[in-house]
Scaffold this active site. Sequence first.
Site, PDB file in Angstrom:
ATOM      1  CB  SER A 148       3.317  -3.104  -3.016  1.00 24.16           C
ATOM      2  OG  SER A 148       3.308  -1.759  -3.404  1.00 24.16           O
ATOM      3  N   GLY A 188       0.807  -1.209   0.000  1.00 23.06           N
ATOM      4  CA  GLY A 188       0.000   0.000   0.000  1.00 23.06           C
ATOM      5  C   GLY A 188       0.840   1.260   0.000  1.00 23.06           C
TER       6      GLY A 188
END
Length: 534
Positions: free
Chosen positions: A225, A137
């Site tokens: 991520s 995120g």
Amino acid sequence: MGMLDSVSISEATSRMQALYGENNKITNGDYDKSLAVKCINGTFVGKKTDNIIAYKGIPFVGKQPVGDLRWKAPVDVVPDDGVYEAYYFGKIPCQIGNVGQMGSLYPQGEDCLHLNLWKADDEGSGKKPVMVWIHGGAYELGATTEPREEGTNFVHENPDIILVSIEYRLNALGFLRLSHLPDGADYPDAQNLGLMDQLAALKWIHENIEGFGGDPDKVTIFGQSAGGGSVSLLPLVKGSHRYFKRVIAQSGSPAFCRSKEQSIACTNALLKALDCKTVADLQKIEINKIVEVASQVISMPLTTPERDGRFLPLEAFDAYEAGAAKDLDFMQGCTKDECSYFVAGFGVEGFMPWAKNCKAEKLAQCTDEEKALVEGYFENSLGEDYEKLSSFLDQYWFNAPLIRTAENQVRGGGKTYVYYFRVESAVPLLKSGHAIELSELFNHAEDTLVTGREFDKNFSKIMRKMWVQFAKCGNPSLSGDISPDGKDYDWPLYDLKDKQVMVFDEHDIRAEKESAMNIVDWDRTYFLTKYYVS
């Protein structure tokens, strides 16, 4: 990503809110003793679904980071003889609303430092390997409540491991340098609190996992991520290796971190926008306001960990080359079209000005000779202008940092396995974009918001088995006797000569040389890793 219509948003909101509840202390002794596990900071009682026991919302700190503890290092747990429900996820970290991260629809709070655990209800023999998931995120958004990352299905298929997911402070609460302010001396860790939270969770797991049947000496950290970035940075923290032995970095690397000077500039921009001069001033402002304004004034990448020379080394890539992680087993990779995620999310018209700005900010750091090399990359790229920009961002955000980390890990005396994921989504413009593998990795084929379709079931099962096999023995290769389709899959180690990677095509998982896949442009983009991404 802006791919959900109003009906999907409403359904997702209802789904998330239905999961929420508060875990209470059990004082009457009325609980299922077979579902209770005694830990340092209490006995926690889980819930059983079929053959899987889930323990949710377990605090891994002694005090939550609220009030005077905001922007302070996590507080270690203290012994507690109480018995507590572990039925519900805890609150998620404070963040701006974002329909692309389902977790952001869940109740938020600064009191968010909890973890969740899934295990099979079996007697088993011996202690099980543990896989600890760190969500992504951009260090800004996300949570363990993301439906596609819920652990029941994964453990049901792979009952020989234990799965844990952890929360950590995000954005201006987790990564905001304060020590340069007039009253900042009491906040020496504020720039890396999110990583410190992750380390605190790993310490709790190390000290308590045996009670759940796990092996504290066989822990694998994996993430995608910002989670991939996190698991790439944690090995560089002094003393961290006692808590994990293996690392899987998905679409993330040490590239997403800042220098001290960049951190100070971001903090000063936030202070100016909020009309603050001190930490005391910031403490008076409602936290949602701080998070909202930070997202508006701090450019991409937003808030990230800092190479402060104390908690993290000043040069992360160099630390790998010097052997900082040579005793750890590594597995790492990226998708073929990482930044198509942003093309699909913003739309071409929204993506173009944003991506042009990202390119301009990067070129501003380069020499004239380096700028010419980058422009040469564009001239030789195929497709529309937005595709060329997306490909360039792929290179300097993901592909080049991936390969540099792998190269340096090998140069430092360590080993790593590298993959290249090429399966494409059915969502327009997304192709094989960022995060496309997650719903399949966690065995949630029904969650097709990103994939737009279900992948081949056999392919997905092989992929999951490789991840689990790596966690079990440090080698993701599969022999025919354990492979879901009865075939052998030999995954070669990455080396400096052949540079072989495992290619994940939906109906063809195979080893190839990096040069055959053109993962990185060695002449025109690889050098950008020296500037990191910030």
